[in-house]
Design a protein around this motif. Structure first.
Motif, PDB file in Angstrom:
ATOM      1  N   PHE A 170     -39.626 -59.352  25.276  1.00  0.00           N
ATOM      2  CA  PHE A 170     -38.828 -58.147  25.093  1.00  0.00           C
ATOM      3  C   PHE A 170     -37.445 -58.407  25.684  1.00  0.00           C
ATOM      4  O   PHE A 170     -37.340 -58.967  26.776  1.00  0.00           O
ATOM      5  CB  PHE A 170     -39.495 -56.960  25.786  1.00  0.00           C
ATOM      6  CG  PHE A 170     -40.873 -56.686  25.251  1.00  0.00           C
ATOM      7  CD1 PHE A 170     -41.066 -55.766  24.252  1.00  0.00           C
ATOM      8  CD2 PHE A 170     -41.971 -57.379  25.753  1.00  0.00           C
ATOM      9  CE1 PHE A 170     -42.341 -55.519  23.745  1.00  0.00           C
ATOM     10  CE2 PHE A 170     -43.243 -57.140  25.255  1.00  0.00           C
ATOM     11  CZ  PHE A 170     -43.431 -56.210  24.245  1.00  0.00           C
ATOM     12  N   ILE A 171     -36.408 -57.995  24.963  1.00  0.00           N
ATOM     13  CA  ILE A 171     -35.040 -58.243  25.421  1.00  0.00           C
ATOM     14  C   ILE A 171     -34.349 -56.893  25.608  1.00  0.00           C
ATOM     15  O   ILE A 171     -33.961 -56.228  24.645  1.00  0.00           O
ATOM     16  CB  ILE A 171     -34.283 -59.143  24.426  1.00  0.00           C
ATOM     17  CG1 ILE A 171     -35.039 -60.470  24.262  1.00  0.00           C
ATOM     18  CG2 ILE A 171     -32.851 -59.377  24.912  1.00  0.00           C
ATOM     19  CD1 ILE A 171     -34.479 -61.390  23.190  1.00  0.00           C
ATOM     20  N   ASP A 172     -34.222 -56.476  26.867  1.00  0.00           N
ATOM     21  CA  ASP A 172     -33.574 -55.212  27.219  1.00  0.00           C
ATOM     22  C   ASP A 172     -32.083 -55.452  27.406  1.00  0.00           C
ATOM     23  O   ASP A 172     -31.669 -56.506  27.902  1.00  0.00           O
ATOM     24  CB  ASP A 172     -34.154 -54.661  28.524  1.00  0.00           C
ATOM     25  CG  ASP A 172     -35.661 -54.460  28.459  1.00  0.00           C
ATOM     26  OD1 ASP A 172     -36.173 -54.144  27.371  1.00  0.00           O
ATOM     27  OD2 ASP A 172     -36.315 -54.629  29.510  1.00  0.00           O
ATOM     28  N   LEU A 173     -31.272 -54.458  27.032  1.00  0.00           N
ATOM     29  CA  LEU A 173     -29.814 -54.576  27.136  1.00  0.00           C
ATOM     30  C   LEU A 173     -29.263 -53.529  28.086  1.00  0.00           C
ATOM     31  O   LEU A 173     -29.740 -52.394  28.132  1.00  0.00           O
ATOM     32  CB  LEU A 173     -29.172 -54.400  25.758  1.00  0.00           C
ATOM     33  CG  LEU A 173     -29.624 -55.397  24.690  1.00  0.00           C
ATOM     34  CD1 LEU A 173     -29.051 -55.013  23.342  1.00  0.00           C
ATOM     35  CD2 LEU A 173     -29.215 -56.803  25.076  1.00  0.00           C
ATOM     36  N   HIS A 174     -28.231 -53.923  28.839  1.00  0.00           N
ATOM     37  CA  HIS A 174     -27.582 -53.026  29.795  1.00  0.00           C
ATOM     38  C   HIS A 174     -26.078 -53.242  29.691  1.00  0.00           C
ATOM     39  O   HIS A 174     -25.615 -54.381  29.742  1.00  0.00           O
ATOM     40  CB  HIS A 174     -28.074 -53.348  31.212  1.00  0.00           C
ATOM     41  CG  HIS A 174     -27.642 -52.341  32.227  1.00  0.00           C
ATOM     42  ND1 HIS A 174     -26.374 -52.306  32.744  1.00  0.00           N
ATOM     43  CD2 HIS A 174     -28.319 -51.345  32.827  1.00  0.00           C
ATOM     44  CE1 HIS A 174     -26.286 -51.330  33.626  1.00  0.00           C
ATOM     45  NE2 HIS A 174     -27.465 -50.726  33.691  1.00  0.00           N
ATOM     46  N   MET A 232     -25.532 -57.205  29.990  1.00  0.00           N
ATOM     47  CA  MET A 232     -26.587 -58.035  30.537  1.00  0.00           C
ATOM     48  C   MET A 232     -27.831 -57.830  29.682  1.00  0.00           C
ATOM     49  O   MET A 232     -28.090 -56.720  29.211  1.00  0.00           O
ATOM     50  CB  MET A 232     -26.876 -57.634  31.987  1.00  0.00           C
ATOM     51  CG  MET A 232     -27.693 -58.638  32.764  1.00  0.00           C
ATOM     52  SD  MET A 232     -29.473 -58.365  32.745  1.00  0.00           S
ATOM     53  CE  MET A 232     -29.651 -56.811  33.539  1.00  0.00           C
ATOM     54  N   ALA A 233     -28.563 -58.899  29.466  1.00  0.00           N
ATOM     55  CA  ALA A 233     -29.850 -58.821  28.787  1.00  0.00           C
ATOM     56  C   ALA A 233     -30.911 -59.368  29.735  1.00  0.00           C
ATOM     57  O   ALA A 233     -30.679 -60.354  30.435  1.00  0.00           O
ATOM     58  CB  ALA A 233     -29.831 -59.637  27.494  1.00  0.00           C
ATOM     59  N   ALA A 234     -32.040 -58.698  29.778  1.00  0.00           N
ATOM     60  CA  ALA A 234     -33.176 -59.161  30.570  1.00  0.00           C
ATOM     61  C   ALA A 234     -34.313 -59.473  29.609  1.00  0.00           C
ATOM     62  O   ALA A 234     -34.689 -58.628  28.796  1.00  0.00           O
ATOM     63  CB  ALA A 234     -33.603 -58.090  31.568  1.00  0.00           C
ATOM     64  N   VAL A 235     -34.831 -60.679  29.691  1.00  0.00           N
ATOM     65  CA  VAL A 235     -35.953 -61.100  28.856  1.00  0.00           C
ATOM     66  C   VAL A 235     -37.228 -60.897  29.666  1.00  0.00           C
ATOM     67  O   VAL A 235     -37.405 -61.505  30.717  1.00  0.00           O
ATOM     68  CB  VAL A 235     -35.810 -62.580  28.430  1.00  0.00           C
ATOM     69  CG1 VAL A 235     -37.017 -63.015  27.617  1.00  0.00           C
ATOM     70  CG2 VAL A 235     -34.513 -62.797  27.657  1.00  0.00           C
TER      71      VAL A 235
END
Length: 78
Positions: free
Chosen positions: A5-9, A54-57
């Motif tokens: 899952f790739i969340d974006l901020h 920023m992206a968090a995988v």
């Protein structure tokens, strides 16, 4: 096949990836994240100031396995 899952901020808002990507490895998830961040960078505005994303995988267990960052600082000098 693992799901990532790739969340974006954007510094203000977080967009959680609820669908994810079936990818063979963390390296493949990194490549997908780079593609996403490249598209974001292409959409930067030309307004003065700083733009940070920023992206968090995350893996299937919700553990953040990698972070990607892209920034533009467009302030005049002097």
């Amino acid at each position: 096949m693992p799901r990532y899952f790739i969340d974006l901020h954007d510094g203000t808002d977080i967009v959680r990836d609820r669908d994810g990507y079936d990818l063979p490895s963390l390296e493949a998830a990194r490549s997908q994240g780079v593609k996403i961040m490249t598209r974001i960078a292409q959409g930067f505005s030309d307004a003065p100031g700083r733009q940070d994303y920023m992206a968090a995988v995350r893996d299937e267990m919700g553990v953040v396995r990698m972070r990607l960052r892209v920034s533009l600082d467009a302030d005049p000098v002097g």
